[in-house]
Design an enzyme around this catalytic site. Structure first.
Site, PDB file in Angstrom:
ATOM      1  N   GLY A   2     -11.899  41.930   3.634  1.00  0.00           N
ATOM      2  CA  GLY A   2     -12.893  41.802   4.682  1.00  0.00           C
ATOM      3  C   GLY A   2     -14.301  41.882   4.122  1.00  0.00           C
ATOM      4  CG  PHE A   3     -17.668  41.373   6.730  1.00  0.00           C
ATOM      5  CD1 PHE A   3     -18.512  40.306   6.453  1.00  0.00           C
ATOM      6  CD2 PHE A   3     -16.941  41.354   7.907  1.00  0.00           C
ATOM      7  CE1 PHE A   3     -18.621  39.249   7.335  1.00  0.00           C
ATOM      8  CE2 PHE A   3     -17.049  40.302   8.794  1.00  0.00           C
ATOM      9  CZ  PHE A   3     -17.891  39.241   8.512  1.00  0.00           C
ATOM     10  N   GLY A   4     -16.291  44.467   3.665  1.00  0.00           N
ATOM     11  CA  GLY A   4     -16.481  45.541   2.699  1.00  0.00           C
ATOM     12  C   GLY A   4     -15.857  45.244   1.356  1.00  0.00           C
TER      13      GLY A   4
ATOM     14  CD  GLU B 122     -20.279  38.443  20.843  1.00  0.00           C
ATOM     15  OE1 GLU B 122     -21.350  38.541  20.214  1.00  0.00           O
ATOM     16  OE2 GLU B 122     -19.171  38.691  20.326  1.00  0.00           O
TER      17      GLU B 122
ATOM     18  CB  VAL C 235      -1.120  48.905  -0.189  1.00  0.00           C
ATOM     19  CG1 VAL C 235      -0.843  50.295  -0.756  1.00  0.00           C
ATOM     20  CG2 VAL C 235      -2.080  48.154  -1.095  1.00  0.00           C
TER      21      VAL C 235
ATOM     22  CG  ASP D  88     -14.104  48.365  11.169  1.00  0.00           C
ATOM     23  OD1 ASP D  88     -15.269  48.719  10.962  1.00  0.00           O
ATOM     24  OD2 ASP D  88     -13.809  47.311  11.768  1.00  0.00           O
TER      25      ASP D  88
ATOM     26  N   GLY E 261      -8.001  44.910   0.394  1.00  0.00           N
ATOM     27  CA  GLY E 261      -8.655  44.384   1.584  1.00  0.00           C
ATOM     28  C   GLY E 261      -9.679  43.320   1.236  1.00  0.00           C
TER      29      GLY E 261
END
Length: 430
Positions: free
Chosen positions: A19-21, A179, A85, A309, A17
């Site tokens: 993403g941010f993590g 938003e 994966v 998440d 992954g």
């Protein structure tokens, strides 16, 4: 399908992954010179909180999706690979990923899973083909193409057709829903110079439920003042071509005209989360998120960490700050800056959401909150800080100036080859 049987590779750490993590973990490992393999299904890192700005033309897509290779170009420890994966053997610590029809196996010393979550439709999977979500760059491009189409056709349509074309329903009054609803109104007024109908539907009793109190009331009032119809305590029961059927808390159903439906309610973990749950036997919640241990490990496997998440822990929100802090925590244990088994503790730095131009809400804690212009500038500063790469920051500032100070929308200047969904095409032909 070809299966590569040239042996099993070995890596000290594998991150799944981007993403941010995942990136936070990668950068933290690099501080100690720890080599790692990062496997990503896309070549870019997505700044997901700003997807709605791509969809509404504020930003161009490349401004929030820089290449992973560029972000980690200074990391000699990094080995970035494209792939998805498809299998894991946790007892042998072997991961299998697929890319361009080939499968590759890699043995890890430690694994950090950070693949995020997708949109949830609460058992109505047919809604996926009838609505527009905002989880990927392609999602944002599809929605932007749909927005451009309806406004273009409305300029030459009769009054009845124009009203139909310019009818929007946004489902979910979390940060993304608020938003999007606010930006649709602003986009119509300042860029396309047309009136639109925007309805925001939320099952809870307030807008921006995590904020609560005065901030939720302020957000609702700001949306209402801008012309957005806000329906609280209301649930979507059906979506058909040109209309959304909703039911209020008192059981009354009615239909809302909707040429375009944006779905931002709920998340569902799947993909690698499901594979990992089945392989390790770890329990999941109703959304498929892994119920991880306090130290972020998965089930009885001390060498597997899951973050962001795709997980559920202590009721922490599904937000990028949680994923980043979890990524750094897992990396610190791996690089022996923390003892194995050290519980993760989230430091809540606050939450924020934009309502419209120069209007936002920011919650630092229960006692320190901001609203209006000052909250908007705080939002701007924080998002600018977290945008990856100097070029992206510079481009975003330029785009924000054009969109918020003037009336242009840089994102609508992008060439977009992604066609709107079938539902939109059917509605146009009706």
């Amino acid at each position: 399908m070809q299966y590569v049987e040239a042996g099993i590779e070995t890596a000290g750490v594998v991150i799944v992954g981007s993403g941010f993590g995942g990136l936070a973990a990668a950068k933290q490992l690099a501080k100690s010179g720890v080599d790692y393999v990062l496997i990503s299904s896309t070549p870019e890192h997505l700044f997901q909180p700003l997807l709605y700005q791509v969809a509404t033309g504020v930003l161009a897509s490349d401004e929030i999706a820089p290449p992973i290779a560029g972000i980690l170009r200074r990391h000699r420890e990094a080995d970035v690979r494209l792939g998805t994966v498809v299998d894991i053997d946790p007892d042998r610590a072997v991961l299998t990923y697929e890319h361009e029809g080939e499968r590759h196996r890699i043995r890890y010393g430690s694994l950090i899973a950070a693949t995020g979550a997708s949109q949830s439709y609460f058992g109505r999977d047919d809604f996926a083909e009838k609505t527009y979500s905002l989880k990927t760059i392609d999602d944002a491009r599809r929605l932007r193409a749909q927005i451009a189409r309806v406004f273009a056709e409305a300029t030459q349509a009769d009054e009845q057709t124009r009203r139909r074309l310019l009818s929007f329903v946004v489902v979910g009054a979390g940060a993304t829903g608020v938003e999007v609803a606010g930006q649709l109104k602003e986009l119509a007024k300042r860029h396309f110079h047309q009136e639109v109908s925007v309805t925001l539907v939320e099952g809870a009793g307030e807008v921006l439920p995590p904020f609560g109190g005065g901030l939720s009331e302020y957000a609702k009032k700001s949306l209402t003042n801008s012309g957005v119809e806000v329906l609280l305590g209301t649930f979507v029961t059906d979506i058909e071509r040109g209309k959304v059927t909703v039911k209020s808390a008192d059981g009354v159903e009615h239909a809302i005209a909707a040429e375009t439906v944006v779905w931002s309610a709920g998340v569902q973990a799947g993909g690698f989360a499901k594979i990992l749950a089945e392989a390790t036997g770890v329990a999941t919640d109703r959304a498929g998120r892994l119920l991880i241990n306090p130290d972020l490990t998965v089930g009885g496997y001390a060498d597997i960490y899951a973050i962001g998440d795709m997980t559920s822990l202590n009721g922490y929100p599904g937000q990028s700050p949680v994923a980043m802090q979890e990524g750094r925590h897992a990396a610190d244990i791996i690089r022996r800056k923390k003892q194995p088994g050290t519980p993760f503790t989230y430091w809540d730095k606050g939450s924020m959401a934009v309502i419209s131009r120069f209007s936002a809400v920011t919650k630092l804690n229960e006692r320190v909150t901001f609203r209006g212009v000052i909250a908007w500038f705080i939002w701007l500063a924080v998002h600018l800080f977290y945008l990856v790469g100097f070029r992206n920051r510079f481009a975003a500032v330029a785009s924000w100036l054009v969109a918020f100070i003037f009336t242009g929308r840089p994102g609508f200047a992008e060439e977009d080859t992604t066609a709107p969904k079938v539902l939109a095409a059917e509605s146009r032909a009706a």
